[in-house]
Design a protein around this motif. Structure first.
Motif, PDB file in Angstrom:
ATOM      1  N   LYS A 134      40.457  21.523 -29.659  1.00 38.42           N
ATOM      2  CA  LYS A 134      41.421  20.761 -30.447  1.00 38.42           C
ATOM      3  C   LYS A 134      42.650  21.604 -30.761  1.00 38.42           C
ATOM      4  O   LYS A 134      43.791  21.118 -30.692  1.00 38.42           O
ATOM      5  CB  LYS A 134      40.764  20.247 -31.732  1.00 38.42           C
ATOM      6  CG  LYS A 134      39.719  19.158 -31.498  1.00 38.42           C
ATOM      7  CD  LYS A 134      39.095  18.706 -32.816  1.00 38.42           C
ATOM      8  CE  LYS A 134      38.119  17.559 -32.596  1.00 38.42           C
ATOM      9  NZ  LYS A 134      37.516  17.081 -33.869  1.00 38.42           N
ATOM     10  N   GLU A 135      42.433  22.858 -31.105  1.00 37.05           N
ATOM     11  CA  GLU A 135      43.558  23.740 -31.399  1.00 37.05           C
ATOM     12  C   GLU A 135      44.389  23.999 -30.143  1.00 37.05           C
ATOM     13  O   GLU A 135      45.627  24.045 -30.197  1.00 37.05           O
ATOM     14  CB  GLU A 135      43.040  25.062 -31.969  1.00 37.05           C
ATOM     15  CG  GLU A 135      44.138  25.960 -32.509  1.00 37.05           C
ATOM     16  CD  GLU A 135      43.575  27.168 -33.238  1.00 37.05           C
ATOM     17  OE1 GLU A 135      43.871  28.295 -32.799  1.00 37.05           O
ATOM     18  OE2 GLU A 135      42.834  26.965 -34.232  1.00 37.05           O
ATOM     19  N   VAL A 137      44.840  22.007 -27.520  1.00 35.62           N
ATOM     20  CA  VAL A 137      45.657  20.828 -27.200  1.00 35.62           C
ATOM     21  C   VAL A 137      46.886  20.781 -28.097  1.00 35.62           C
ATOM     22  O   VAL A 137      48.014  20.505 -27.638  1.00 35.62           O
ATOM     23  CB  VAL A 137      44.819  19.538 -27.323  1.00 35.62           C
ATOM     24  CG1 VAL A 137      45.708  18.298 -27.241  1.00 35.62           C
ATOM     25  CG2 VAL A 137      43.752  19.492 -26.236  1.00 35.62           C
ATOM     26  N   ASP A 138      46.700  21.075 -29.375  1.00 38.12           N
ATOM     27  CA  ASP A 138      47.841  21.096 -30.299  1.00 38.12           C
ATOM     28  C   ASP A 138      48.857  22.161 -29.884  1.00 38.12           C
ATOM     29  O   ASP A 138      50.075  21.893 -29.857  1.00 38.12           O
ATOM     30  CB  ASP A 138      47.334  21.377 -31.719  1.00 38.12           C
ATOM     31  CG  ASP A 138      48.465  21.490 -32.727  1.00 38.12           C
ATOM     32  OD1 ASP A 138      49.247  20.521 -32.864  1.00 38.12           O
ATOM     33  OD2 ASP A 138      48.576  22.544 -33.372  1.00 38.12           O
ATOM     34  N   LEU A 139      48.387  23.346 -29.536  1.00 38.38           N
ATOM     35  CA  LEU A 139      49.292  24.423 -29.147  1.00 38.38           C
ATOM     36  C   LEU A 139      50.041  24.082 -27.864  1.00 38.38           C
ATOM     37  O   LEU A 139      51.257  24.311 -27.755  1.00 38.38           O
ATOM     38  CB  LEU A 139      48.501  25.717 -28.978  1.00 38.38           C
ATOM     39  CG  LEU A 139      49.272  26.936 -28.458  1.00 38.38           C
ATOM     40  CD1 LEU A 139      50.518  27.205 -29.288  1.00 38.38           C
ATOM     41  CD2 LEU A 139      48.371  28.160 -28.432  1.00 38.38           C
ATOM     42  N   ARG A 141      50.825  21.142 -26.634  1.00 38.48           N
ATOM     43  CA  ARG A 141      51.839  20.111 -26.887  1.00 38.48           C
ATOM     44  C   ARG A 141      53.040  20.705 -27.637  1.00 38.48           C
ATOM     45  O   ARG A 141      54.193  20.365 -27.351  1.00 38.48           O
ATOM     46  CB  ARG A 141      51.212  18.965 -27.676  1.00 38.48           C
ATOM     47  CG  ARG A 141      50.375  18.031 -26.786  1.00 38.48           C
ATOM     48  CD  ARG A 141      50.762  16.584 -27.081  1.00 38.48           C
ATOM     49  NE  ARG A 141      50.277  15.696 -26.041  1.00 38.48           N
ATOM     50  CZ  ARG A 141      49.085  15.096 -26.060  1.00 38.48           C
ATOM     51  NH1 ARG A 141      48.268  15.323 -27.051  1.00 38.48           N
ATOM     52  NH2 ARG A 141      48.747  14.277 -25.082  1.00 38.48           N
ATOM     53  N   ARG A 142      52.779  21.553 -28.592  1.00 38.77           N
ATOM     54  CA  ARG A 142      53.884  22.143 -29.353  1.00 38.77           C
ATOM     55  C   ARG A 142      54.731  23.066 -28.483  1.00 38.77           C
ATOM     56  O   ARG A 142      55.957  23.106 -28.614  1.00 38.77           O
ATOM     57  CB  ARG A 142      53.337  22.866 -30.574  1.00 38.77           C
ATOM     58  CG  ARG A 142      52.803  21.898 -31.652  1.00 38.77           C
ATOM     59  CD  ARG A 142      52.404  22.614 -32.918  1.00 38.77           C
ATOM     60  NE  ARG A 142      53.538  23.315 -33.529  1.00 38.77           N
ATOM     61  CZ  ARG A 142      53.448  24.030 -34.636  1.00 38.77           C
ATOM     62  NH1 ARG A 142      52.284  24.159 -35.259  1.00 38.77           N
ATOM     63  NH2 ARG A 142      54.514  24.634 -35.135  1.00 38.77           N
ATOM     64  N   TYR A 151      52.846  30.558 -33.589  1.00 38.56           N
ATOM     65  CA  TYR A 151      51.686  29.712 -33.891  1.00 38.56           C
ATOM     66  C   TYR A 151      50.591  30.578 -34.500  1.00 38.56           C
ATOM     67  O   TYR A 151      50.188  31.588 -33.921  1.00 38.56           O
ATOM     68  CB  TYR A 151      51.198  29.058 -32.600  1.00 38.56           C
ATOM     69  CG  TYR A 151      50.142  27.988 -32.776  1.00 38.56           C
ATOM     70  CD1 TYR A 151      50.498  26.654 -32.932  1.00 38.56           C
ATOM     71  CD2 TYR A 151      48.786  28.309 -32.751  1.00 38.56           C
ATOM     72  CE1 TYR A 151      49.532  25.668 -33.065  1.00 38.56           C
ATOM     73  CE2 TYR A 151      47.812  27.334 -32.889  1.00 38.56           C
ATOM     74  CZ  TYR A 151      48.195  26.010 -33.044  1.00 38.56           C
ATOM     75  OH  TYR A 151      47.245  25.033 -33.178  1.00 38.56           O
ATOM     76  N   GLY A 153      46.977  29.977 -35.469  1.00 37.13           N
ATOM     77  CA  GLY A 153      45.793  29.143 -35.519  1.00 37.13           C
ATOM     78  C   GLY A 153      44.559  29.954 -35.857  1.00 37.13           C
ATOM     79  O   GLY A 153      44.619  31.173 -36.061  1.00 37.13           O
ATOM     80  N   HIS A 189      44.368  11.641 -29.626  1.00 33.96           N
ATOM     81  CA  HIS A 189      45.332  12.670 -29.222  1.00 33.96           C
ATOM     82  C   HIS A 189      45.594  12.721 -27.722  1.00 33.96           C
ATOM     83  O   HIS A 189      46.440  13.515 -27.294  1.00 33.96           O
ATOM     84  CB  HIS A 189      44.863  14.039 -29.703  1.00 33.96           C
ATOM     85  CG  HIS A 189      44.752  14.149 -31.198  1.00 33.96           C
ATOM     86  ND1 HIS A 189      45.852  14.331 -32.012  1.00 33.96           N
ATOM     87  CD2 HIS A 189      43.677  14.069 -32.019  1.00 33.96           C
ATOM     88  CE1 HIS A 189      45.458  14.379 -33.270  1.00 33.96           C
ATOM     89  NE2 HIS A 189      44.143  14.221 -33.305  1.00 33.96           N
TER      90      HIS A 189
END
Length: 335
Positions: A134-135, A137-139, A141-142, A151, A153, A189
């Motif tokens: 999950k982390e 995927v967020d990274l 995209r950002r 970042y 995390g 997401h």
């Protein structure tokens, strides 16, 4: 009812074929009219004898250069251990810039078979693998949308990181799921969802799809529901049955292959299975109408992107038969 126009794809099995042979098959998939090509991302294959494991990201660049129309992507890549998420973001940004609108990142939480031999790491429990994913995927995209990202995390960090070569068109992320938590996350997401055929029907109807729909919610948006259909189709049914032997490891129960990272041991366990069990994950048929009827059950569940994985050594034969006998029937019935 299927929520979007039917798409037909080809699963390029990097575990079974060397990179040049596999590339030629993938080009043929476009020639016979398929819509997408997806390569598995393995560091080690499911079996040692006859096994292969070309690097998927290098191979996708070659595929993009040899084709002009098909969507290309990974099914699936793990952006959490062998690869830092920032490297995955850079790789798919580059591919997306080179082949605009034709690249997708298919990603999942991974298997010890691929991650442990390459790193010597201790394979973590599912809770940590999910949190890392999950982390990641967020990274990713950002990094695709922000400049000089710092970042902080739980698992990953960047300092003033910039992706300089970005695609004009967005790269969709397809998220693989085998349980309710990841299926819901895919709906929340992801731009698409990936699962595989041949499992308990209740898993799709009572677990994966309800969780996916909960994640998607009621806001209309483009979303691809993709399933890898394990199909052994040939004019000779016995040949279609025997072709499944190479992939006997897929029929092993989770507890039978838990934490096995050695392809030789996986091969030994798989080869001990009778052919009927090796074939249990596959649609095995020599009848095109029967095949369409059996595949159609997944379309009726709501899957609109069917990616076909054939087990046999002659993928050219399969692709030509598929293009002649199955694709027209599938599109006429469901397209």
């Amino acid at each position: 009812m299927n929520p979007a126009p039917l798409k037909l794809g080809y699963k390029a099995s990097s575990e079974q074929f060397g990179p040049t042979e596999l590339l030629n098959y993938a080009v043929l998939a476009e020639t016979v009219g398929l819509d997408s090509v997806w390569i598995s991302d393995h560091f080690q294959p499911w079996r040692h004898t006859g096994g292969h494991a070309p690097f998927s990201l290098a191979w996708l660049g070659a595929l993009g250069a040899r084709t002009s129309r098909v969507l290309i992507g990974t099914s699936v890549l793990t952006p959490t251990f062998r690869y830092h998420p920032s490297i995955v973001a850079q790789a798919f940004a580059t591919l997306g810039a080179m082949f605009p609108g034709r690249v997708a990142l298919g990603a999942g939480t991974g298997e010890s078979l691929n991650e442990v031999p390459a790193s010597g790491m201790a394979w973590p429990e599912q809770k940590e693998r999910t949190a890392r994913f999950k982390e990641a995927v967020d990274l990713i995209r950002r990094l695709w949308r922000e400049e000089q990202l710092t970042y902080e995390g739980t698992f990953y960090r960047t300092v003033n990181a910039t992706i300089y070569d970005r695609p004009e068109l967005p790269v969709p992320i397809y998220i693989a799921a085998a349980g309710p938590v990841m299926a819901k996350f895919a709906g929340e997401h992801g731009d698409g969802f990936i699962c595989t055929s041949g499992k308990s029907w209740d898993l799709y109807t009572q677990t994966l799809l309800p969780s996916l729909h909960t994640g998607i919610g009621n806001t209309p948006r483009a979303f691809d529901r993709m399933i890898e259909i394990k199909l052994s189709f040939d004019t000779d049914r016995e040949r279609a049955l025997q072709d499944t032997r190479f992939w006997g490891a897929l029929a092993l129960r989770p507890e039978e292959k838990l934490n096995i990272e050695d392809p030789l041991e996986m091969e030994r366990l798989a080869d001990a299975l009778p052919v009927e069990r090796a074939a249990s994950r596959w649609i095995v048929s020599n009848d095109p109408d029967e095949t369409v009827q059996r595949v159609g059950k997944y379309v009726e569940l709501g899957f609109n992107h069917l990616v076909f994985h054939a087990p046999g050594p002659d993928q050219g034969r399969f692709l030509k038969l598929f293009g002649e006998q199955l694709a027209p029937r599938l599109r006429a019935t469901f397209g």
